[in-house]
Motif scaffolding. Structure first.
Motif, PDB file in Angstrom:
ATOM      1  N   ASN A 275       0.886  -1.167   0.000  1.00 44.71           N
ATOM      2  CA  ASN A 275       0.000   0.000   0.000  1.00 44.71           C
ATOM      3  C   ASN A 275       0.914   1.204   0.000  1.00 44.71           C
ATOM      4  N   ARG A 276       1.367   1.637  -1.137  1.00 40.52           N
ATOM      5  CA  ARG A 276       2.406   2.658  -1.123  1.00 40.52           C
ATOM      6  C   ARG A 276       2.009   3.871  -1.945  1.00 40.52           C
ATOM      7  N   LEU A 277       2.353   5.030  -1.385  1.00 44.90           N
ATOM      8  CA  LEU A 277       2.136   6.304  -2.071  1.00 44.90           C
ATOM      9  C   LEU A 277       3.467   6.764  -2.644  1.00 44.90           C
ATOM     10  N   LEU A 278       3.476   7.094  -3.915  1.00 47.28           N
ATOM     11  CA  LEU A 278       4.681   7.651  -4.527  1.00 47.28           C
ATOM     12  C   LEU A 278       4.449   9.136  -4.730  1.00 47.28           C
ATOM     13  N   GLN A 279       5.201   9.919  -3.995  1.00 43.81           N
ATOM     14  CA  GLN A 279       5.054  11.369  -4.074  1.00 43.81           C
ATOM     15  C   GLN A 279       6.222  11.960  -4.815  1.00 43.81           C
TER      16      GLN A 279
END
Ligand code: ADP
Ligand code: MG
Length: 677
Positions: A275-279
């Motif tokens: 569950n990863r957010l790439l900012q």
């Protein structure tokens, strides 16, 4: 009485008033206690009559001299007048249709009057003041948000009745060692103090505690949501060697891109779903990182899906990823709403039998009828248009795919933790080398003529220009948007760029028509593109070097920064011109900040500090419960502490079994906000 007792059973509240309370979101005694004052009236430092300010409301101390009986005035109202004063001046007090307050006043006695001083120097007057005895009253009284038929003093009385009725029965959801660590007052004490304080210091301590509790509850809820989302078994994808992929690129990946790709591959190598957010700032190269993840999945024989918020973006992504992944035989399928039935059937078949290793599309990919053979990785781009709910829908799609969310708007870490608390975060904090910052200038409409001269020269040199046309009121809808765009095209752009080929893009166009306009612009068949703000975030046209934004003052800086990110994608010099006719000092400063800064994170922070979190917390961007007391701008330190404590609490006790009152509160918060479920 209990916290769950209906307000209807509070002394002095009947079914009618209960309905009014319901409008404020208050149905139980407990919820009434969470209707916090928005201000306090300080009766401890009253003004002498002569120095009472004429602006705003204030407290005045005065002696009652005489009372005039009730008289009828025009409009049929009944008026009571009382003459009061002190050694400095006289004060006339007036009530309409309310003889009771005046009746209770005693001639010769001293009182405190709270209200707005009006009249003139000859005659000071207060209409319908609130009255307290000069001594022995409450030093501070709460001012509540009012609605029709529920005035502040009435709410205060109901709150007092509840506090009285609940004595000794208000549980404290916070663990004692947390109270001790931060020296926070207990729950009952804090509630009493925030509603009926003796001093402002008590209010401060109470707020500190209640804000902490609010943020802790929210953060716990988010973390619990995350652990719920993490259940299920994902495909453990053996981490592929990315070097062959990186070596195939026309440039070398940045360190940040390598690091983020590594984090993603490591997540995917576990059977616990990622569950990863790439900012990353605009142009930091998020697409490449997504491609690396798809590459790794396909090496292991798994399918991936990528979703974009619009068809144009989906089409563009499909083309880009196709190019990046073709050397490795990865087959990319594009799925759009506008496809012909036959083509769609073929594509669906290729997805179902696993030939299509990457499926790119809009939210339609989530729709029924799309069956994957072995989907293991789902990616969403331009996260801010995807809600928590959509993310969960996706997670439910196949056998728990790994989830990668790419965010277009860089946001400060504390906020990211709150908004995407259920996600781990990778940050691309580095732009590919050789990027020239986009030259940004802010002008007024007076300079528009000069600007068009400059634009014409750019076009003559073979460059292309974007125009973001004036904003309209949201209420005017898509039709108004189209009119505004058309008017701007016909009345401003065409006359000032005679003979140039100018395209028009707005929300009323069909997906096919939009695509045609975009294709023509990309192919260089158009010199300029006039667009409403539906301008597709993320479009990549390297030859476009100038972005003109009308009504620039109406946007948040982060939004402007996003728009600006559409240019400066090729090697050449590029410009962003912010046009604004409403240049107050504040607007001027804001726009100047953007002119001198190209760091998206710094811009987001500036927005947050100067405009508040509204831009990030706009409705469609998240499904988080509204905060009652906490302010994300000023309470960042508390937020950080609460975030850490929430993580610690759950690490020790994943279901909060030892803290039933706290677990209960988290549960209730999320029940009230079904958007999160
Ligand atoms: P965003 O993060 O805004 O989605 P993109 O993925 O669209 O950024 O990348 C922006 C541009 O930068 C693209 O044209 C892409 O080819 C280019 N790019 C990406 N990574 C690198 C790199 N390491 N070196 C040079 N150019 C790169
Ligand atoms: Mg992008």
């Amino acid at each position: 009485m209990e916290l769950s007792t209906s307000v209807q059973y509070i002394k002095g509240v009947g079914p009618k008033t209960a309905q009014r309370f319901a409008k404020l979101g208050v149905e139980t005694a407990g919820q009434l206690l969470e209707l916090y004052p928005r201000d306090y009236v300080d009766y401890s430092r009253p003004y002498p009559v002569a120095s009472a300010p004429y602006e705003g409301s204030c407290v005045v101390k005065a002696t009652v001299y005489s009372k005039q009986g009730e008289v009828r005035v025009k409009g049929g109202k009944r008026m009571c007048k009382v003459l009061a004063g002190d050694e400095t001046a006289m004060l006339e007090l007036v009530w309409f249709n309310n003889p009771y307050t005046a009746e209770k006043l005693e001639i010769g006695a001293e009182y405190l009057f709270f209200g707005r001083v009006g009249g003139n120097f000859g005659k000071r007057q207060m209409i319908a003041p609130v009255v307290q005895p000069a001594t022995g009253g409450q030093p501070l009284t709460a001012v509540y948000p009012q609605t029709e038929g529920l005035h502040s003093a009435y709410i205060a009385r109901c709150v007092a009745a509840v506090l009285e009725g609940l004595q000794g029965q208000i549980p404290d959801p916070l663990p004692p060692d947390i109270l001790h660590r931060y020296r926070l007052p207990g729950k009952a004490q804090a509630l009493a103090a925030i509603h009926r304080p003796q001093t402002m210091d008590q209010v401060k301590a109470a707020r500190r505690r209640l804000i902490y509790e609010e943020l802790l509850t929210l953060q716990l809820g988010i973390l619990l949501l995350r652990s719920r989302g993490r259940k299920g078994d994902a495909a453990a994808i053996r981490a592929a060697d990315l070097e062959p992929f990186f070596a195939s690129l026309p440039f070398s990946p940045t360190d940040a891109q390598r690091r983020a790709s590594g984090e993603i591959l490591s997540d995917m190598s576990h059977s616990r779903p990622m569950n990863r957010l790439l900012q990353g700032d605009v142009g930091s190269g998020k697409t490449l990182v997504a491609a690396a993840a798809v590459y790794a999945a396909s090496r292991a024989g798994f399918q991936s899906a990528l979703m974009a918020p619009t068809e144009i973006l989906a089409t563009q992504h499909a083309a880009t990823l196709q190019k990046l992944l073709a050397p490795f035989g990865v087959e990319v399928a594009l799925l759009t709403g506008g496809m012909r039935a036959a083509a769609r059937r073929q594509t669906l078949a290729a997805i179902a039998d696993g030939r299509a290793q990457l499926v790119v599309g809009t939210h339609a990919v989530l729709s029924e009828g799309v069956e994957f053979s072995n989907l293991a990785l789902a990616i969403t781009d331009e996260q801010h248009r995807f809600g928590v709910r959509q993310r969960q829908l996706l997670a439910a799609k196949a056998r728990s795919p790994h989830l990668l969310v790419m965010s277009a708007t860089p946001i400060p870490r504390t906020l990211a933790l709150l908004l995407y608390g259920e996600l781990d975060i990778s940050v691309l904090d580095q732009l590919p080398p050789g990027r020239q910052p986009v030259k940004t200038l802010a002008i007024t409409g007076k300079k528009r003529g000069d600007m068009f001269g400059f634009l014409d020269k750019q076009i003559a040199a073979g460059r292309q220009v974007y125009f973001v046309c004036p904003l309209i009121e949201e209420s005017e809808g898509a039709a108004g948007e189209m009119q505004s765009a058309t008017a701007y095209l016909e009345q401003t752009v065409q006359p000032l760029l005679p003979g140039r080929r100018i395209g028009l893009m707005h929300g009323r166009l069909k997906p096919k028509e939009k695509q045609a306009v975009m294709d023509a612009f990309k192919a260089g068949e158009l010199d300029a593109l006039v667009s409403t703000t539906v301008i597709e975030v993320g479009v990549d046209v390297p030859n476009a070097t100038v972005m003109v934004i009308e009504n620039a003052e109406r946007y948040g800086l982060s939004a402007l920064h996003q728009l600006r990110g559409r240019v400066g994608r090729g090697g050449g010099e590029s410009w962003c011109i912010l046009v604004s006719d409403h240049q107050s000092e504040a607007v001027r400063q804001r726009l100047q900040f953007l002119c001198h800064t190209s760091d998206g994170f710094a811009i987001a922070r500036y927005d947050l500090e100067n405009r508040g979190p509204g831009d990030f917390f706009g409705k469609r961007q998240h499904g988080l419960p509204a905060l009652k007391l906490a302010d994300l701008m000023t309470d960042t330190r508390t937020l950080q502490a609460a975030q850490q404590d929430a993580a610690d609490l759950l690490a020790a006790d994943p279901r909060l079994d030892s803290w039933p009152a706290l677990a209960d509160q988290v549960q209730r918060l999320f029940e009230q906000n079904t958007a999160m479920n």
